[in-house]
Design an enzyme around this catalytic site. Structure first.
Site, short mmCIF file in Angstrom:
data_model
loop_
_atom_site.label_atom_id
_atom_site.label_comp_id
_atom_site.label_asym_id
_atom_site.label_seq_id
_atom_site.Cartn_x
_atom_site.Cartn_y
_atom_site.Cartn_z
N CYS A 62 0.85 -1.20 0.00
CA CYS A 62 0.00 0.00 0.00
C CYS A 62 0.88 1.24 0.00
CB CYS A 62 -0.91 0.01 1.22
SG CYS A 62 -1.92 1.51 1.35
N CYS A 71 -2.85 0.18 9.01
CA CYS A 71 -2.15 -1.10 9.00
C CYS A 71 -0.82 -0.95 9.74
CB CYS A 71 -1.89 -1.58 7.57
SG CYS A 71 -3.38 -2.13 6.70
N CYS A 145 -8.31 2.06 -0.51
CA CYS A 145 -7.78 1.24 0.58
C CYS A 145 -7.71 -0.20 0.11
CB CYS A 145 -8.64 1.35 1.83
SG CYS A 145 -8.04 0.30 3.19
N GLN A 246 -18.83 -8.66 12.08
CA GLN A 246 -17.48 -9.22 11.95
C GLN A 246 -16.75 -8.53 10.80
OE1 GLN A 246 -16.07 -11.07 14.10
NE2 GLN A 246 -17.74 -12.01 15.25
N PHE A 273 -23.88 -12.19 23.95
CA PHE A 273 -23.28 -11.12 23.13
C PHE A 273 -23.49 -11.50 21.66
CE2 PHE A 273 -20.86 -11.49 27.07
CZ PHE A 273 -20.94 -10.20 27.60
N GLU A 293 -28.31 -10.09 23.86
CA GLU A 293 -27.50 -8.98 23.36
C GLU A 293 -28.03 -7.68 23.94
OE1 GLU A 293 -25.22 -6.29 21.72
OE2 GLU A 293 -24.76 -8.39 21.26
N CYS A 367 -11.95 -10.97 20.47
CA CYS A 367 -11.07 -10.17 19.62
C CYS A 367 -9.93 -9.58 20.44
CB CYS A 367 -11.85 -9.08 18.90
SG CYS A 367 -12.73 -7.97 20.01
#
Length: 416
Positions: A62, A71, A145, A246, A273, A293, A367
């Site tokens: 990039c 990034c 991008c 996601q 969740f 949730e 995550c």
């Protein structure tokens, strides 16, 4: 003042660490063993030049990589990158005193990110559209991008700029979130105040000219020209504007595949969740599912999608703040399996309730490796065995990593 240092190792955020007489210095976009020239800013530094490069260095693909904060790892060769990311997870688990076999990293980048948030700022007379520079509020303007899905690659900056032009009057900082759906772009704008009627009319016209599926401001839908649908298993879901999703399509499919495989024998599953249902809708092909949730809109979207989809077993939904009101042990004991997919903060309160339960199987999706390890340790201290740990790389070219942990109870507690 510029100085030369040697990078000794990488930190969890992909910054290189140099040891100096005044302490550790963190340098972005470098590799272990490299000799580099830096300019310090406290314990952090700006990279001036790479004087002796590592053999693991490669040319970033990039053109914005050196300036952009989006990034962090494009300068790493593929095998080095995979090994570093996996070892980071192993190290995090060890810090929590968890010794568990970590499976090979799964590449779930697919076609790229299906959602991007671009910043629109007015620091001077001009409008600037792009991403933030590392550790800065300065905008790095971009025309494309390359880590996003093809549909977003060139179009996202164009859409953000057009919206900025329409809303530039007050010169407020805007964040424009653009999601690629099967029916077109879903756009949610943050940072703008209440809209006047003429502003709404202009935005409706803009949505038509850009052929957007939906346009909203802070989740308030201005116009929905087509329902922005996301396919989840057999179902098509229209998530609330700006709600969680996601990062990549392949990432969702990979995580859901691991979850459903682990829960294959379960007849009754709690999906905690649950978001708008990426796991619940797939689990319901074989099991009854109770989805919980905090976001009421997500629960409405999940319920609507479930009712419109043939061949699913019963799905019930509950809007509940699991941080303040986790499912209690008596509630949990009615399930064969529990799936957890909390935000980065993890699910400590819920893990403590699970630890006291009789639930035989917990599938933890996270995550954040540190909070995953913390919550897993709570369960492991109360009779659960961490059977599998699977790292899933849907945040490619960043230090972020998705982790799936499968925990089974070795000994079922006797009822009192």
């Amino acid at each position: 003042m510029a100085e030369q240092v040697i990078i000794r190792r990488l930190g969890a955020k992909a910054d290189g660490i140099a040891e100096t007489s005044s302490g550790s210095v963190f340098v972005p976009k470098v590799l272990p063993g490299e000799t580099v020239t830096i300019e310090r800013d406290g314990s952090h530094a700006r990279l001036v030049s790479v004087d002796e490069a590592s053999p693991e260095r490669e040319t970033p693909f990039c053109p914005y990589f050196e300036a952009c904060g989006g990034c962090a790892t494009q300068h790493m060769k593929h095998d080095f990158y995979r090994a570093w990311k996996q070892e980071t997870l192993v190290h995090t688990l060890r810090q929590a005193r968890i010794e568990a076999p970590v499976e090979p990293l799964i590449d779930a980048h697919g076609e790229g990110r299906r959602r991007v948030t671009l910043h629109v700022r007015f620091p001077d007379r001009a409008m600037h559209v792009g991403f933030m520079a590392p550790r800065s509020h300065q905008i790095v303007e971009i025309a494309f991008c390359p880590v996003t899905e093809p549909a977003l690659k060139d179009q996202a900056p164009t859409i953000a700029r057009a919206i900025g032009e329409h809303l530039k009057g007050p010169r407020k900082p805007l964040d424009v979130q653009i999601t690629a759906t099967k029916t077109g772009f879903d756009v949610d704008v943050r940072g703008y105040g209440p809209l006047k009627d003429q502003d709404r009319i202009r935005l409706i016209d803009l949505a038509a000219s850009l052929d957007l599926s939906r346009l909203s401001i802070h989740g308030d839908v201005i116009v929905e020209r087509r329902p922005p649908a996301i396919t989840m298993g057999r179902a098509d879901v229209v998530p609330p504007a700006g709600s969680f999703l996601q990062a990549t399509k392949l990432g969702e499919e990979t995580l859901a595949g691991l979850v459903t495989e682990a829960c294959a024998r379960a007849k009754r599953v709690a999906d905690l969740f649950a978001g708008a249902g990426p796991f619940a809708l797939r689990l319901a092909e074989k099991a009854d599912v109770h989805a919980v949730e905090f976001d009421k809109g997500a629960m409405v979207a999940l319920d609507k999608a479930a009712r419109a989809t043939l061949g699913l077993r019963r799905i019930t939904t509950e809007a509940r703040d699991l941080f303040r009101r986790p499912l209690l042990t008596p509630e949990l004991n009615t399930y064969d399996a529990v799936v957890l997919d909390p935000p980065r903060a993890g699910a400590e309160a819920q893990a403590k309730q699970l630890a006291a339960s009789k639930v035989p199987l917990v599938v933890s999706v996270s995550c954040d490796a540190a909070t995953f390890a913390r919550d897993a340790a709570i369960l492991m201290g109360n009779g659960y065995r961490l059977e599998r740990v699977i790292p899933v790389d849907q945040f490619k070219h960043s230090p972020h990593l998705e982790v799936v942990g499968i925990l089974r109870r070795d000994v079922v507690k006797k009822r009192r």
